[in-house]
Design an enzyme around this catalytic site. Structure first.
Site, PDB file in Angstrom:
ATOM      1  N   LEU A  80       0.851  -1.192   0.000  1.00 50.24           N
ATOM      2  CA  LEU A  80       0.000   0.000   0.000  1.00 50.24           C
ATOM      3  C   LEU A  80       0.888   1.243   0.000  1.00 50.24           C
ATOM      4  CD1 LEU A  80      -2.592  -1.105   2.727  1.00 50.24           C
ATOM      5  CD2 LEU A  80      -2.944  -1.087   0.255  1.00 50.24           C
ATOM      6  N   SER A 108       5.519  -1.276   0.073  1.00 49.53           N
ATOM      7  CA  SER A 108       5.542  -0.595  -1.228  1.00 49.53           C
ATOM      8  C   SER A 108       6.775   0.300  -1.363  1.00 49.53           C
ATOM      9  CB  SER A 108       4.286   0.266  -1.366  1.00 49.53           C
ATOM     10  OG  SER A 108       4.436   1.201  -2.409  1.00 49.53           O
ATOM     11  N   TYR A 131       8.745  -0.420  -7.671  1.00 49.13           N
ATOM     12  CA  TYR A 131       8.409   0.294  -8.901  1.00 49.13           C
ATOM     13  C   TYR A 131       9.733   0.711  -9.505  1.00 49.13           C
ATOM     14  CZ  TYR A 131       3.420   1.020  -7.768  1.00 49.13           C
ATOM     15  OH  TYR A 131       2.085   0.855  -7.507  1.00 49.13           O
ATOM     16  N   THR A 157       5.909  -4.627  -9.522  1.00 52.28           N
ATOM     17  CA  THR A 157       4.548  -4.280  -9.962  1.00 52.28           C
ATOM     18  C   THR A 157       4.589  -3.724 -11.377  1.00 52.28           C
ATOM     19  OG1 THR A 157       3.781  -3.892  -7.723  1.00 52.28           O
ATOM     20  CG2 THR A 157       2.545  -2.808  -9.469  1.00 52.28           C
ATOM     21  N   ARG A 166      -8.506   8.983 -10.565  1.00 48.60           N
ATOM     22  CA  ARG A 166      -9.458   8.497  -9.563  1.00 48.60           C
ATOM     23  C   ARG A 166     -10.348   9.677  -9.200  1.00 48.60           C
ATOM     24  NH1 ARG A 166      -4.393   5.722  -6.666  1.00 48.60           N
ATOM     25  NH2 ARG A 166      -3.979   4.263  -8.362  1.00 48.60           N
ATOM     26  N   SER A 274      -3.613  -9.446 -10.409  1.00 52.08           N
ATOM     27  CA  SER A 274      -4.098  -8.260  -9.696  1.00 52.08           C
ATOM     28  C   SER A 274      -4.494  -7.208 -10.711  1.00 52.08           C
ATOM     29  CB  SER A 274      -2.973  -7.718  -8.797  1.00 52.08           C
ATOM     30  OG  SER A 274      -3.366  -6.513  -8.157  1.00 52.08           O
ATOM     31  N   HIS A 276      -4.653  -4.083  -9.296  1.00 54.20           N
ATOM     32  CA  HIS A 276      -4.310  -2.968  -8.421  1.00 54.20           C
ATOM     33  C   HIS A 276      -5.535  -2.517  -7.604  1.00 54.20           C
ATOM     34  CE1 HIS A 276      -0.530  -0.503  -8.208  1.00 54.20           C
ATOM     35  NE2 HIS A 276      -1.290   0.260  -7.460  1.00 54.20           N
ATOM     36  N   ASP A 307      -5.137 -11.140  -5.755  1.00 59.19           N
ATOM     37  CA  ASP A 307      -5.790 -10.148  -4.893  1.00 59.19           C
ATOM     38  C   ASP A 307      -6.893  -9.436  -5.658  1.00 59.19           C
ATOM     39  OD1 ASP A 307      -4.893  -7.794  -6.256  1.00 59.19           O
ATOM     40  OD2 ASP A 307      -3.146  -7.584  -4.960  1.00 59.19           O
TER      41      ASP A 307
END
Ligand SMILES: Cc1cc2nc3c(=O)[nH]c(=O)nc-3n(C[C@H](O)[C@H](O)[C@H](O)COP(=O)(O)O)c2cc1C
Length: 392
Positions: A80, A108, A131, A157, A166, A274, A276, A307
């Site tokens: 996260l 993360s 990342y 990822t 978002r 996933s 995300h 997930d």
């Protein structure tokens, strides 16, 4: 008192929602666009129902072996970014609770806690999520730090080729450092526990990037991380990471069999299905619908993780039955931390495992291996769930 009134993750979410400022709750819960794929992940899981078998006893075992380690259940804490926005100190609460519960904890790259501090808290349960950065100094610096901190598991990822929109957070004007608009001040005043604890802990800072930004200033580090993160990574990037990392390499964000098979050919040690948490693509299929094809395309000896929408023990059973060797949850654990701190993150893990055990007893399949080798689902779902008959 508090513990007795919490039955499940939904209770934790309700309590978290009351305690968190609205912008923080929206950051945690929000998905791409208006969150349709986040809801789809959940809905698809909820719609699957179990077949049951009787007179088989109830001797339940949830433990699994993975990468040479024993974990108490096929359940882990997903990475996260900016977790401490949800609740100050969340990363460390989760790291400690995971260690106590013997579940993997994934930190993360964009965490608000350093690799070193989280590794110390999670001990042998510590994994690191990477990342790729534009600069090798950062990418390989992070890898070196993860190795030195003692982890054997690196999770790369690959499902963030670009930042996503978002809508809830756009409407909130959420950015770091916080811009103290009248609306934000009212939000903070209405949620004094979060505000005071954040004031005491310091504003959430991307601490792993702070070393490279050579700054402790939230704004500078945030802007630096945004500019240095390499969106749109490629298979060539994957190859370079594979060459640099001698430990186990997990590829996170895979959504089809073709990519899964290629990842394994290129040296991935596990494939993580996933989307995300629905935070990147609003029209993404539910991850549980993608899992059978990825499992079918991945060699049997290569673990598959899953997930997306996991909020209860029945969801862990469903993921396991579809061939996942480890099922991860993100938001569930964050709700717990926001609802009641460390006691609640531990309680959340206990609840999920208790629910998983109860489900296994109710359906008459008593170990993760049994879940993977017998038909588990009822009705129209049943056919594709029979092992070896996974849909492409
Ligand atoms: C607030 C938040 C931040 C996230 N940050 C990252 C991240 O930095 N790296 C990553 O690989 N996944 C990240 N994810 C995705 C999670 O690791 C995981 O895939 C997702 O939360 C699973 O869905 P669930 O929340 O419904 O359980 C994030 C998810 C949330 C909710």
């Amino acid at each position: 008192m508090f513990r007795a009134r919490i039955a499940n993750v939904a209770d934790l979410e309700r309590r978290a929602r009351q305690r968190m400022p609205r912008f923080a709750y929206n950051y945690l819960t929000g998905g791409a666009g208006d969150s349709a794929s986040t809801h789809r992940n959940r809905r698809a899981l909820q719609e699957m129902v179990f077949a049951t078998r009787r007179l088989v006893g109830a001797d339940i075992r949830t433990e699994v072996k993975l990468f040479g380690q024993e974990y108490s259940a096929p359940l882990g804490v997903a990475p996260l970014g900016m977790a401490n926005v949800a609740w100050p100190g969340l990363d460390l609460m989760l790291a400690r609770s995971a260690r106590e519960a013997r579940l993997p904890f994934v930190l993360s790259t964009m965490a608000t806690t350093t690799i070193e501090a989280a590794a110390e808290a999670a001990e042998e349960c510590f994994w690191f999520q990477l990342y790729i950065a534009k600069s090798d100094e950062i990418t390989f610096g992070l890898i070196d730090r993860a190795r030195e901190a003692g982890t054997d598991v690196l999770v790369l990822t690959v499902d963030v080729p670009a930042p996503s929109r978002r809508n809830a957070s756009i409407r909130d004007g959420f950015e770091l450092p916080l811009r103290y608009t009248p609306r934000l001040l009212a939000d903070l005043a209405l949620h004094p526990r979060w505000s005071i604890q954040t004031l005491l802990a310091g504003a959430p800072l991307m601490r792993n990037y702070a070393a490279y930004a050579k700054s402790e200033n939230t704004q500078k580090v945030g802007a630096f991380a945004g500019k240095r993160n390499k969106f749109g990574t490629t298979w060539d990037d994957f190859k370079r990471i594979r060459e640099a990392w001698q430990g186990r390499l997990v590829i996170k964000g895979i959504s089809n069999g073709e990519d899964a098979a290629r990842a394994v050919r290129e040296g991935a040690d596990a494939v993580w299905v996933s989307n995300h948490g629905g935070r990147q693509l609003e029209s993404s299929p539910a991850t549980v619908d993608l899992l059978p094809a990825v499992r079918a395309a991945t060699p049997d000896n290569v673990p598959v993780f899953f997930d997306g929408g996991v909020r209860g023990g029945e969801d862990i059973v469903k993921g396991t039955a579809l061939g996942a060797d480890m099922v991860f949850a993100g938001r569930s654990f964050a709700y717990a931390g926001a609802a009641g701190g460390q006691a609640a993150t531990t309680q959340c893990m206990e609840i999920l495992i208790a629910e998983m055990r109860s489900t296994m007893a109710q359906i008459g399949l008593h170990s993760p291996e049994a879940l993977r080798s017998a038909p588990v689902f009822f009705g129209q779902e049943a056919e594709r769930m029979v092992p070896g008959k996974a849909a492409e």
